[in-house]
Design an enzyme around this catalytic site. Sequence first.
Site, PDB file in Angstrom:
ATOM      1  N   ILE A 170       0.826  -1.202   0.000  1.00  0.00           N
ATOM      2  CA  ILE A 170       0.000   0.000   0.000  1.00  0.00           C
ATOM      3  C   ILE A 170       0.862   1.254   0.000  1.00  0.00           C
ATOM      4  O   ILE A 170       0.568   2.225  -0.703  1.00  0.00           O
ATOM      5  CB  ILE A 170      -0.957  -0.015   1.204  1.00  0.00           C
ATOM      6  CG1 ILE A 170      -2.028  -1.100   1.014  1.00  0.00           C
ATOM      7  CG2 ILE A 170      -1.625   1.347   1.392  1.00  0.00           C
ATOM      8  CD1 ILE A 170      -2.911  -1.315   2.236  1.00  0.00           C
ATOM      9  N   TYR A 220      -2.851  -6.871  17.064  1.00  0.00           N
ATOM     10  CA  TYR A 220      -3.092  -6.061  15.871  1.00  0.00           C
ATOM     11  C   TYR A 220      -4.336  -5.203  16.038  1.00  0.00           C
ATOM     12  O   TYR A 220      -4.320  -3.992  15.767  1.00  0.00           O
ATOM     13  CB  TYR A 220      -3.236  -6.995  14.669  1.00  0.00           C
ATOM     14  CG  TYR A 220      -3.483  -6.308  13.352  1.00  0.00           C
ATOM     15  CD1 TYR A 220      -2.517  -5.489  12.795  1.00  0.00           C
ATOM     16  CD2 TYR A 220      -4.672  -6.512  12.651  1.00  0.00           C
ATOM     17  CE1 TYR A 220      -2.731  -4.871  11.565  1.00  0.00           C
ATOM     18  CE2 TYR A 220      -4.897  -5.905  11.425  1.00  0.00           C
ATOM     19  CZ  TYR A 220      -3.918  -5.083  10.890  1.00  0.00           C
ATOM     20  OH  TYR A 220      -4.135  -4.476   9.678  1.00  0.00           O
TER      21      TYR A 220
END
Length: 253
Positions: free
Chosen positions: A17, A150
Amino acid sequence: MRLGSHHALVTGGGSGIGATVARALAAEGASVTIVGRRREALESVADGIAGAAVAVADVTDRAAVDAAFDTARAAHGPVTILVNNAGVAPSAPFARTTIDQWRAAMAINADAVFHCCQAALPDLRAAPAGRIVTIASTAGLKGYAYTAAYVASKHAAIGLTRALAIELAQTGVTVNAVCPGFTDTQIVDDAVENIRARTGRTPREAREELARFNPQRRLVAPEEVAEAVVWLCMPGSAAITGQAIAVAGGEVM
């Protein structure tokens, strides 16, 4: 070339990304500095972006972050767009998550955002229009099993985004997060391998398992995430701040 007056610094810019965002911002005229730990990967991306600068840094280290910003300013002047993209996506049952794994997730997904935002803030406040965009995750908007570290770290990143947006609301700085669902990058490739090793499923079956979270039944393309980032950096998005925008095919949060 709607971003021709801007200098964008993108962390984690050597792949996935981050690399796609750097290219998209450059295509709109922004000068670009990409930051990451692997010089070879950064230079490979920079070779395809006219005038791109490279700064090698571990963004969990504040001194390294400050040095990277000095390198960026020397190349292109004050930073007016900050894209916090560097991240990791560890996976483990909560009961087997070690404190080292927990701290590592927090360090890259939350602490690094703190460091980079502080380092960029003087430039951003002085700019006619400053932009902070953090690449968070749908995991920052909801919970997923086996990814506690996460999920918690991405919630922290979105919390910081919202707090900063309010604090800076009467300046020219906007602060937003883009929250991709499962995106077709190396991180998903790693997750596929983890699923395969843990369950014995084929790579195709593992990818289908991840894609099922998306009502469109597909992985998100990095280019789709980059388009959202570019939109948030445009002059016409000045009223968009404090938002966590899901790019996830309609996944319910």
